[in-house]
Design a protein around this motif. Structure first.
Motif, PDB file in Angstrom:
ATOM      1  N   PRO A 187     -33.714  12.809  -5.900  1.00  0.00           N
ATOM      2  CA  PRO A 187     -33.548  11.638  -6.773  1.00  0.00           C
ATOM      3  C   PRO A 187     -34.725  11.535  -7.749  1.00  0.00           C
ATOM      4  N   THR A 188     -34.473  10.925  -8.899  1.00  0.00           N
ATOM      5  CA  THR A 188     -35.548  10.748  -9.869  1.00  0.00           C
ATOM      6  C   THR A 188     -36.583   9.748  -9.374  1.00  0.00           C
ATOM      7  N   ASN A 189     -36.196   8.852  -8.475  1.00  0.00           N
ATOM      8  CA  ASN A 189     -37.129   7.898  -7.876  1.00  0.00           C
ATOM      9  C   ASN A 189     -37.605   8.495  -6.545  1.00  0.00           C
ATOM     10  N   PRO A 190     -38.887   8.886  -6.464  1.00  0.00           N
ATOM     11  CA  PRO A 190     -39.377   9.558  -5.255  1.00  0.00           C
ATOM     12  C   PRO A 190     -39.495   8.659  -4.024  1.00  0.00           C
ATOM     13  N   THR A 191     -39.259   7.348  -4.161  1.00  0.00           N
ATOM     14  CA  THR A 191     -39.373   6.457  -3.000  1.00  0.00           C
ATOM     15  C   THR A 191     -38.076   6.384  -2.188  1.00  0.00           C
ATOM     16  N   ILE A 192     -36.997   6.993  -2.690  1.00  0.00           N
ATOM     17  CA  ILE A 192     -35.745   7.039  -1.922  1.00  0.00           C
ATOM     18  C   ILE A 192     -35.918   8.080  -0.821  1.00  0.00           C
ATOM     19  N   PRO A 193     -35.707   7.705   0.441  1.00  0.00           N
ATOM     20  CA  PRO A 193     -35.908   8.651   1.545  1.00  0.00           C
ATOM     21  C   PRO A 193     -35.031   9.893   1.393  1.00  0.00           C
ATOM     22  N   GLN A 194     -35.618  11.038   1.680  1.00  0.00           N
ATOM     23  CA  GLN A 194     -34.906  12.313   1.609  1.00  0.00           C
ATOM     24  C   GLN A 194     -35.127  13.096   2.885  1.00  0.00           C
ATOM     25  N   PRO A 195     -34.125  13.824   3.351  1.00  0.00           N
ATOM     26  CA  PRO A 195     -32.773  13.847   2.815  1.00  0.00           C
ATOM     27  C   PRO A 195     -32.012  12.575   3.197  1.00  0.00           C
ATOM     28  N   SER A 196     -30.939  12.312   2.474  1.00  0.00           N
ATOM     29  CA  SER A 196     -30.085  11.170   2.798  1.00  0.00           C
ATOM     30  C   SER A 196     -29.383  11.452   4.117  1.00  0.00           C
ATOM     31  N   ARG A 197     -29.440  10.480   5.040  1.00  0.00           N
ATOM     32  CA  ARG A 197     -28.827  10.629   6.371  1.00  0.00           C
ATOM     33  C   ARG A 197     -27.854   9.472   6.582  1.00  0.00           C
ATOM     34  N   TYR A 198     -26.587   9.816   6.704  1.00  0.00           N
ATOM     35  CA  TYR A 198     -25.518   8.826   6.867  1.00  0.00           C
ATOM     36  C   TYR A 198     -25.081   8.816   8.329  1.00  0.00           C
ATOM     37  N   THR A 199     -25.070   7.643   8.937  1.00  0.00           N
ATOM     38  CA  THR A 199     -24.671   7.490  10.336  1.00  0.00           C
ATOM     39  C   THR A 199     -23.253   6.935  10.399  1.00  0.00           C
ATOM     40  N   THR A 247     -22.716  17.724   9.386  1.00  0.00           N
ATOM     41  CA  THR A 247     -22.639  16.667  10.387  1.00  0.00           C
ATOM     42  C   THR A 247     -23.030  17.218  11.746  1.00  0.00           C
ATOM     43  N   SER A 248     -23.828  16.448  12.474  1.00  0.00           N
ATOM     44  CA  SER A 248     -24.119  16.779  13.870  1.00  0.00           C
ATOM     45  C   SER A 248     -23.928  15.513  14.691  1.00  0.00           C
ATOM     46  N   CYS A 249     -23.391  15.703  15.894  1.00  0.00           N
ATOM     47  CA  CYS A 249     -23.116  14.565  16.768  1.00  0.00           C
ATOM     48  C   CYS A 249     -23.765  14.769  18.122  1.00  0.00           C
ATOM     49  N   THR A 250     -24.514  13.773  18.546  1.00  0.00           N
ATOM     50  CA  THR A 250     -25.008  13.695  19.919  1.00  0.00           C
ATOM     51  C   THR A 250     -24.507  12.352  20.431  1.00  0.00           C
ATOM     52  N   SER A 251     -25.381  11.380  20.611  1.00  0.00           N
ATOM     53  CA  SER A 251     -24.900  10.042  20.973  1.00  0.00           C
ATOM     54  C   SER A 251     -24.322   9.336  19.744  1.00  0.00           C
ATOM     55  N   THR A 252     -24.786   9.702  18.561  1.00  0.00           N
ATOM     56  CA  THR A 252     -24.228   9.215  17.306  1.00  0.00           C
ATOM     57  C   THR A 252     -24.025  10.411  16.380  1.00  0.00           C
ATOM     58  N   CYS A 253     -23.185  10.225  15.397  1.00  0.00           N
ATOM     59  CA  CYS A 253     -22.946  11.295  14.426  1.00  0.00           C
ATOM     60  C   CYS A 253     -23.713  10.991  13.147  1.00  0.00           C
ATOM     61  N   VAL A 254     -24.379  12.008  12.631  1.00  0.00           N
ATOM     62  CA  VAL A 254     -25.171  11.875  11.418  1.00  0.00           C
ATOM     63  C   VAL A 254     -24.787  12.991  10.459  1.00  0.00           C
ATOM     64  N   ALA A 255     -24.479  12.605   9.218  1.00  0.00           N
ATOM     65  CA  ALA A 255     -24.206  13.563   8.152  1.00  0.00           C
ATOM     66  C   ALA A 255     -25.420  13.585   7.227  1.00  0.00           C
ATOM     67  N   VAL A 256     -25.930  14.775   6.962  1.00  0.00           N
ATOM     68  CA  VAL A 256     -27.118  14.928   6.128  1.00  0.00           C
ATOM     69  C   VAL A 256     -26.725  15.596   4.823  1.00  0.00           C
ATOM     70  N   ALA A 257     -27.192  15.024   3.704  1.00  0.00           N
ATOM     71  CA  ALA A 257     -26.942  15.593   2.380  1.00  0.00           C
ATOM     72  C   ALA A 257     -28.107  16.496   2.010  1.00  0.00           C
ATOM     73  N   GLY A 258     -27.811  17.756   1.758  1.00  0.00           N
ATOM     74  CA  GLY A 258     -28.851  18.700   1.380  1.00  0.00           C
ATOM     75  C   GLY A 258     -28.398  19.566   0.226  1.00  0.00           C
ATOM     76  N   ASP A 259     -29.234  20.513  -0.139  1.00  0.00           N
ATOM     77  CA  ASP A 259     -28.903  21.503  -1.163  1.00  0.00           C
ATOM     78  C   ASP A 259     -28.424  20.838  -2.446  1.00  0.00           C
ATOM     79  N   GLY A 260     -29.176  19.810  -2.874  1.00  0.00           N
ATOM     80  CA  GLY A 260     -28.847  19.112  -4.110  1.00  0.00           C
ATOM     81  C   GLY A 260     -30.119  18.653  -4.775  1.00  0.00           C
ATOM     82  N   PRO A 261     -30.002  18.041  -5.933  1.00  0.00           N
ATOM     83  CA  PRO A 261     -31.204  17.585  -6.635  1.00  0.00           C
ATOM     84  C   PRO A 261     -31.865  16.404  -5.921  1.00  0.00           C
TER      85      PRO A 261
END
Length: 163
Positions: free
Chosen positions: A82-94, A66-80
């Motif tokens: 997705p089998t569907n390549p159209t899902i944006p990577q990495p996943s970024r949760y605000t 997680t990093s926070c500036t004006s908003t906080c964003v958690a990034v999912a990394g170091d994982g497989p």
């Protein structure tokens, strides 16, 4: 639907305990470290024909930071990936003041039968995870498929457990 009931009960428990309330925002909890992320696909519901197609639950482990500036964003990394390549990577949760949210557009792979090629259709998804007091996250993955045979909604419970 035991996992869905458990997830919804935990989200309600957090809200009732004052951790997250409908009318208040709270400082973003850090979503950091290794988590097992589970999608309860076997419990999906919705208006799309895809919601009625059997599918097993699936899970994978990711490292969140997680990093926070004006908003906080958690990034999912170091994982497989997705089998569907159209899902944006990495996943970024605000952090929206109550939960972690990932909103994106992609192409849904619509299964049309074992001997028939899949149909890809425009879709938009909203995934959220609400923190529970024990560090677990519970939420929902809601997808609206915008066209084609699978047009409609698919809603699945999700959870992230500290690994």
């Amino acid at each position: 639907m035991p996992a869905l009931r458990t997830a919804l009960a935990c989200v309600a428990l957090v809200a009732a305990a004052g951790g997250v309330t409908a009318g208040s925002a709270q400082a973003a909890p850090l979503w950091s470290g290794r988590y097992t992320v589970v999608t309860y696909a076997s419990e999906k519901i919705g208006t799309s024909v895809a919601a009625r197609q059997p599918e097993p639950d699936f899970s994978a482990q990711y490292t969140f930071s997680t990093s926070c500036t004006s908003t906080c964003v958690a990034v999912a990394g170091d994982g497989p990936a997705p089998t569907n390549p159209t899902i944006p990577q990495p996943s970024r949760y605000t952090w929206d003041g109550k939960q972690w949210v990932f909103n994106y557009t992609w192409q849904w792979e619509c299964f049309r039968g074992s001997d028939v090629p899949s149909e890809y259709a425009a879709a938009r998804s909203l995934v959220f995870y609400a923190p529970a007091p024990d560090g677990t996250m519970y939420g929902t993955w809601r997808t609206e498929i915008l066209e084609g045979l699978c047009r409609g909604t698919v809603i699945m419970p999700v959870a992230a457990y500290p690994a």
